[in-house]
Structures are given as C-alpha cells and as structure tokens.
Design a protein around this motif. Structure first.
Motif, PDB file in Angstrom:
ATOM      1  N   PRO A 141      96.987   2.498  33.384  1.00 43.77           N
ATOM      2  CA  PRO A 141      98.204   2.334  34.361  1.00 43.77           C
ATOM      3  C   PRO A 141      99.448   3.085  34.019  1.00 43.77           C
ATOM      4  O   PRO A 141     100.406   3.022  34.328  1.00 43.77           O
ATOM      5  CB  PRO A 141      98.551   0.935  34.483  1.00 43.77           C
ATOM      6  N   SER A 142      99.443   3.807  32.867  1.00 45.38           N
ATOM      7  CA  SER A 142     100.654   4.423  32.215  1.00 45.38           C
ATOM      8  C   SER A 142     101.326   5.457  33.210  1.00 45.38           C
ATOM      9  O   SER A 142     102.520   5.625  33.271  1.00 45.38           O
ATOM     10  CB  SER A 142     100.333   5.057  31.007  1.00 45.38           C
ATOM     11  N   SER A 143     100.689   6.122  33.945  1.00 46.99           N
ATOM     12  CA  SER A 143     100.991   7.257  34.907  1.00 46.99           C
ATOM     13  C   SER A 143     101.851   6.438  36.040  1.00 46.99           C
ATOM     14  O   SER A 143     103.002   6.866  36.362  1.00 46.99           O
ATOM     15  CB  SER A 143     100.021   7.968  35.560  1.00 46.99           C
ATOM     16  N   LEU A 144     101.328   5.325  36.377  1.00 50.22           N
ATOM     17  CA  LEU A 144     102.172   4.582  37.420  1.00 50.22           C
ATOM     18  C   LEU A 144     103.243   3.823  36.712  1.00 50.22           C
ATOM     19  O   LEU A 144     104.581   3.752  37.423  1.00 50.22           O
ATOM     20  CB  LEU A 144     101.321   3.566  38.261  1.00 50.22           C
ATOM     21  N   PHE A 161      94.434   5.966  43.360  1.00 53.49           N
ATOM     22  CA  PHE A 161      94.934   5.610  42.181  1.00 53.49           C
ATOM     23  C   PHE A 161      93.569   4.987  41.561  1.00 53.49           C
ATOM     24  O   PHE A 161      93.027   3.813  42.105  1.00 53.49           O
ATOM     25  CB  PHE A 161      96.006   4.679  42.368  1.00 53.49           C
ATOM     26  N   LEU A 162      93.013   5.543  40.638  1.00 57.41           N
ATOM     27  CA  LEU A 162      91.733   4.800  40.012  1.00 57.41           C
ATOM     28  C   LEU A 162      91.992   4.080  39.080  1.00 57.41           C
ATOM     29  O   LEU A 162      91.076   3.006  38.944  1.00 57.41           O
ATOM     30  CB  LEU A 162      90.914   6.117  39.520  1.00 57.41           C
ATOM     31  N   PRO A 163      92.612   4.076  37.861  1.00 56.00           N
ATOM     32  CA  PRO A 163      92.689   3.148  36.818  1.00 56.00           C
ATOM     33  C   PRO A 163      92.807   1.677  37.207  1.00 56.00           C
ATOM     34  O   PRO A 163      93.698   1.427  38.160  1.00 56.00           O
ATOM     35  CB  PRO A 163      93.779   3.699  35.816  1.00 56.00           C
ATOM     36  N   GLY A 164      91.954   0.763  36.828  1.00 53.17           N
ATOM     37  CA  GLY A 164      92.139  -0.612  36.889  1.00 53.17           C
ATOM     38  C   GLY A 164      92.358  -1.287  35.721  1.00 53.17           C
ATOM     39  O   GLY A 164      91.949  -2.730  35.779  1.00 53.17           O
ATOM     40  N   GLY A 165      92.901  -0.893  34.634  1.00 56.88           N
ATOM     41  CA  GLY A 165      92.814  -1.588  33.411  1.00 56.88           C
ATOM     42  C   GLY A 165      93.023  -0.638  32.141  1.00 56.88           C
ATOM     43  O   GLY A 165      93.411   0.579  32.251  1.00 56.88           O
ATOM     44  N   ILE A 166      93.032  -1.147  30.868  1.00 59.68           N
ATOM     45  CA  ILE A 166      93.413  -0.151  29.752  1.00 59.68           C
ATOM     46  C   ILE A 166      91.989  -0.137  28.892  1.00 59.68           C
ATOM     47  O   ILE A 166      91.192  -1.292  28.976  1.00 59.68           O
ATOM     48  CB  ILE A 166      94.148  -1.033  28.891  1.00 59.68           C
ATOM     49  N   THR A 167      91.611   0.877  28.458  1.00 58.81           N
ATOM     50  CA  THR A 167      90.349   1.118  27.807  1.00 58.81           C
ATOM     51  C   THR A 167      90.936   2.007  26.434  1.00 58.81           C
ATOM     52  O   THR A 167      91.487   2.865  26.432  1.00 58.81           O
ATOM     53  CB  THR A 167      89.209   1.922  28.555  1.00 58.81           C
TER      54      THR A 167
END
Length: 593
Positions: A141-144, A161-167
C-alpha cells in the motif's frame, strides 16, 4: 565469497552491459557538460515568481545525495533533498502548491510515511497538494499511503489498484549451495538473527517467520491507519476495501480512496489553473528555496546509506564506492562537530548494517562530538538495523518512522566453505597454515575444526556483549533488559518505540526540529542546513556539475533500472557479505512487496 558469486555475476552482466553502460555514461557526461555550459552562458535559470512543485514518485532516488562517483559529478540528489525542499516550500510565497505523479510500484513504507508528513505540513501552511495516479500494480500500500493526504487524487481510467497487503520476500540459497557442494559454516547470536538463514536454511525458521510476520502486520496496520486518517475514513472500512483488491478506479472513488477520474495531463492543467495565471510547474529537485542569512546558525546533516564497511569511500568515476564507509562517515561527523558554526547534528541512517568494527568507529565519532557539547539526533530512514542501529545507539535522541525497520541487535560470522564444490569441477584446493589453531580458519577452502568453531563463537560472543553494553548505555537500560529485546530481532519503528529502542516517531524534518530544540535555538530563528560529507568528484576543467538535466539523469536511471531489480541486488549483496569482514552486524534481507 565475493569472488564466488559476484565475479560470476559480474562477468556475465559486465559482458552484456559494459559497452552499453559506457556509451550511456559518456553520452550523459557530454550532454551535461553542454547543458552546464549553456546554463552558465545564460546566467542560470531562476525559479518563477509563481510555481507548483512537481514530484514524480516513479523516479528511483537513493535516500541521500551522491557524494562520490558519477552521481556526485551530476549533482544527483536523494530523497532527503525532496523532504528538505518541501519543508522550505511551506514558507515560500512563490510556491502555490505541489503536484505529485504517483508511483505504480512500491515507494517503500517508511518513505511513504515521510512524504505523507510533508504533505500534511504543506496543507497546514495553506498550500494545495494534488496527486495523479495511473494505477498501482505491486509493492503493497505504500504508493497509496504516500499520496493519501493530498487534497485531490486523480486516477486514470483503467488504472486499477492491485496490492491488498504487505509481502516480504526472502531468497534462500541453501539448496543452491547444496547443489554446488558448498557449506555455510556460520554462527549467529541469537535465534532471531536471521540474516545468515539465507545461507543455512531452505525456508523460514519458526523465529524468522514470527519476526517477519509481526513486522509485516505492524506495517500493514499503520499503513491502513494513515490512509484512513488522511481520507477521512474508518480504518476497518479501509482494510475491508483493500482486502478485496484489485480495485477498479470506480470502486476506489466510491470507497473514498480517490476523488476523480482524469488523465495526468488534465490534472497538470488543473493545478496550473488553481495556482493562478503565470504559474509554472517546477521539478522539486530544480526548486531553489530561499536561503537563510549567511550568519545563521547551522544544523549539519550527516548521511550514511547502504552496507557499513571499514575504510574510505573508494570508487572512481564509474563506481561511487561505499556510501557508508566508516572513515568517511566518522570523519564527516567529526568535521561537523568541530565546525564552530554548527549547533547540532542530524545523522540520517539508512542501512541494514555491516561491519561491527566500522560501526564501532562511527559510534565513537558521535561520542567525541557530544564531548564538544554538540547534540546528535538520529533520523532513521527505511532501515536502520543491526549495524545501522549500532551507529545510532549513542545519539542524544533517536527518531524513526513507524514503518522503519530497526533493531536486529545481534551478530553473526563465519564463511562459505567451497573446496568440495571446486573439486567437483576438477579444482583441488589445498592450504598450508603455520601458527595457532585459528591459522587459516577464515580460508574459504575447508570448514572449521571443532577448536576453530569454539574460538569463532567466543569472538562473536564478545562482539554481541559489546553491542548489548553500548545499547544499554545509550538507552538507559540494563544489559539483561536489552538482551530481552535484542537476540537479532527486527522491529518496526512503532514497535521499537514501545520497547524503548527509539525515542520518538518522526521523519527527517522532525529530527531537524528536535536538533534545534536540543541546541536551544529559538523556534523563530533562521537556521541553515549543511550536508556532510561534501560531494567528491568532478570533470577536469568543469568541476562538480551542481545540477544535471532531467535527460542526463534519465539516461543514468535507465541503466540503473537494469541492475536495480531487488532480487538481482539481493543476490549480489548476499554473495559479497563476507568480502570485507567475516563478522557482521547485519540485518536480514527483506524485499518489501
């Protein structure tokens, strides 16, 4: 082991890219010389009387400006230059607002947090901030999070917007080493000191998985909280929405995560119209803030970025050398401390650690400066772990972002024994050693004898104990208390605050404010910032080129992108970890996705 991994990789990459690299560098040098000469003849380009500062988050920036090599020649700036310019813009009547081109990939959680703080400060000062996003494809989510505080977020049609978590990704090399018949003989203090696991394990150990899971959860939670606060939303609702990613632009607007559909060009036109007639877009790194009077008190900013090594920066025109070399960084701290105009020092640390010996030298430089009654405030960047924490622990005040990766108080050491692997290729490696039982122990030919293992363990234990003692002294704790939160474990900045490893949550701008406070500088008194170490390099007859054109830096960035894939960098970095020292105070390899 640098010769084992990086010589092989360097030969392949060098053969394929060497000619291209030299061509682009030569082109960039010629272009910059021409541009510099033209600007000189024209008297330079002044900033307009009404402007909107433009930030392109898609550009790759180091944390700190280049101090040597080709980057220094071209005056290559860093992320902290963006932060200091945004802070100066708050009180500059010429600056009407800021326009941000959002990144489609990760900008890093800590960096997003610092940019967010800068945006909120700008808004508090009456400036507007508009962001344009073309969608986000990877990187959490860092870009948002970086743009959520903007007054308006434009999103391009089709920009999901694709990311739904931290990996967090970790590359484990044990199976590869087994195939090559190479043994990782490494001792570590203690179970959470997970950096050597990439050589010794095929996957996460229980302790490694626990630490990474807690770290990821902490950063994911703080990211959601920031996004929700900036968008005026409920954190639980934001989490639920992001959990359903990928999100279409329409869903993002309906959920309050963006404001309107629109193309980047339309957003640019809108910000210029909002700024008023005659306003111009000015790149943030071309912005020249109004400076404080020459007689103003000085806050020194000393930078250290990358793996910590002993010695000087090294390098040459085509190789910038080591950005966190102990002679260079310790010397910069001492130089700043001895400058009678410098009232306080902000030490910006962005490092996963490295040599304990080098870290010790830098720690001592801070103590010497404090003996001169100059306060030192540490500003932690994306990571200040292991040796990066070691160099910080003696400061008067430590500040970290909530998403900073820090701690990792621990140590490891050893080698990769390659003799059996070489024999499979027809190379018989033997050695003759004369002397005590540890003679030849660090040779990468054969493994340790039982007696050598005992001596290595005692060596590492002394290093670990010293690390604990320095942290205990710096943090006002007992050694036993430090050991409970040490043992090599990494912490987020927020969790590090809770366990007493940092003093306050905040970014570079907050650290400068704290330095002024510790130096008893009145809040309304002007101060100047002075950066250490000073850039080294230049082209004979021209000297350092203070500013490169966007095209010049773009050419260099294109080359860098080929080499800067995080996985390739991880391979190179892990291959060379024992090159300078068999003992390391280094944090685990973490790739945030």
């Amino acid at each position: 082991m640098k010769t084992f991994f990086t010589a092989l990789g360097g030969a392949i990459l060098g053969t394929l890219l060497g000619a291209v690299l030299l061509f682009f560098i030569a082109s960039a040098i010629v272009g910059s010389v021409v541009n510099s000469a033209t600007a000189s003849l024209a008297g330079g380009e002044a900033n307009p009387d009404s402007m909107v500062l433009s930030i392109d988050m898609r550009e790759n920036l180091a944390d700190q400006p280049a101090t040597s090599g080709i980057g220094a020649i071209f005056g290559q700036k860093g992320f902290i230059d963006v932060l200091t310019r945004l802070d100066a813009a708050r009180t500059d009547e010429r600056v009407k607002g800021v326009f941000i081109r959002a990144s489609e990939m990760s900008v890093g959680s800590s960096r997003a947090e610092e940019l967010r703080e800068a945006i909120n400060r700008l808004k508090d000062s009456g400036k507007f901030v508009v962001a344009s996003s073309q969608g986000t494809y990877s990187g959490g989510p860092s870009s948002l999070r970086a743009i959520a505080a903007a007054d308006e977020i434009w999103i391009q049609p089709g920009g999901d917007f694709l990311p739904g978590g931290i990996t967090f990704e970790t590359l484990f090399f044990k199976d590869l080493l087994d195939r090559l018949n190479v043994r990782a003989e490494i001792d570590q203090f203690y179970e959470y000191k997970n950096a050597p696991n990439v050589y010794k394990e095929s996957g996460y150990t229980d302790a490694h998985r626990e630490a990474m899971t807690v770290l990821a959860d902490s950063i994911w939670t703080t990211s959601i909280e920031d996004i929700a606060a900036d968008r005026g939303l409920n954190a639980s609702a934001v989490r639920t929405t992001l959990d359903t990613a990928p999100l279409s632009p329409a869903v993002m607007i309906d959920a309050g995560l963006a404001d309107k559909l629109g193309w980047p060009e339309d957003a640019m036109d809108a910000v210029i119209e909002r700024a008023g007639e005659g306003s111009e877009l000015v790149d943030i790194l071309s912005y020249k803030p109004k400076s404080a009077p020459l007689g103003a008190k000085v806050i020194a900013i000393v930078g250290g970025e990358g793996p910590i090594v002993t010695g000087g920066p090294g390098g040459d025109l085509f190789n910038g050398g080591n950005a966190f070399a102990s002679d260079m960084v310790a010397g910069a701290i001492l130089e700043a401390g001895r400058d009678e105009n410098v009232e306080a020092i902000v030490f910006r640390v962005d490092s996963p650690g490295g040599s304990p010996t080098a870290s010790d030298q830098i720690w001592r430089a801070i103590k010497r400066v404090q003996e001169l009654d100059k306060p030192v405030v540490v500003s932690m960047g994306s990571v200040a772990a292991s040796g990066g924490y070691y160099v910080s622990t003696g400061a008067d005040w430590i500040m970290a972002s909530r998403s900073t990766i820090t701690g990792s108080i621990g140590i490891f050491g050893g080698k990769l024994a390659i003799a059996d692997g070489l024999r499979e290729f027809g190379v018989n490696a033997e050695a003759i050693s004369v002397g005590g039982p540890f003679a030849g122990a660090l040779s990468t030919i054969d493994g340790f004898t039982p007696e050598q293992q005992e001596l290595l363990h005692a060596w590492l234990e002394r290093g670990y104990d010293r690390f604990l003692e320095l942290v205990a002294e710096g943090r006002g704790k007992t050694v036993a208390e430090v050991n409970e939160i040490a043992r090599g474990r990494v912490w987020s900045g927020e969790d590090a605050l809770a366990v007493g490893l940092v003093d306050e949550i905040g970014g570079l701008t907050d650290a400068i404010t704290k330095a002024r406070e510790l130096a008893d500088i009145a809040s309304d008194e002007d101060t100047r910032l002075k950066f250490y170490p000073a850039p080294q390099g230049g082209i004979p007859g021209f000297g350092p080129l203070a500013e490169a054109s966007a095209g010049d830096l773009g050419s260099l960035a294109s080359i860098a992108e080929i080499l800067e894939d995080e996985r390739i960098q991880a391979l190179i970095e892990q291959g060379s970890v024992f090159d300078r020292s068999p003992v390391q105070a280094r944090g685990p390899m973490i790739i945030e996705k």
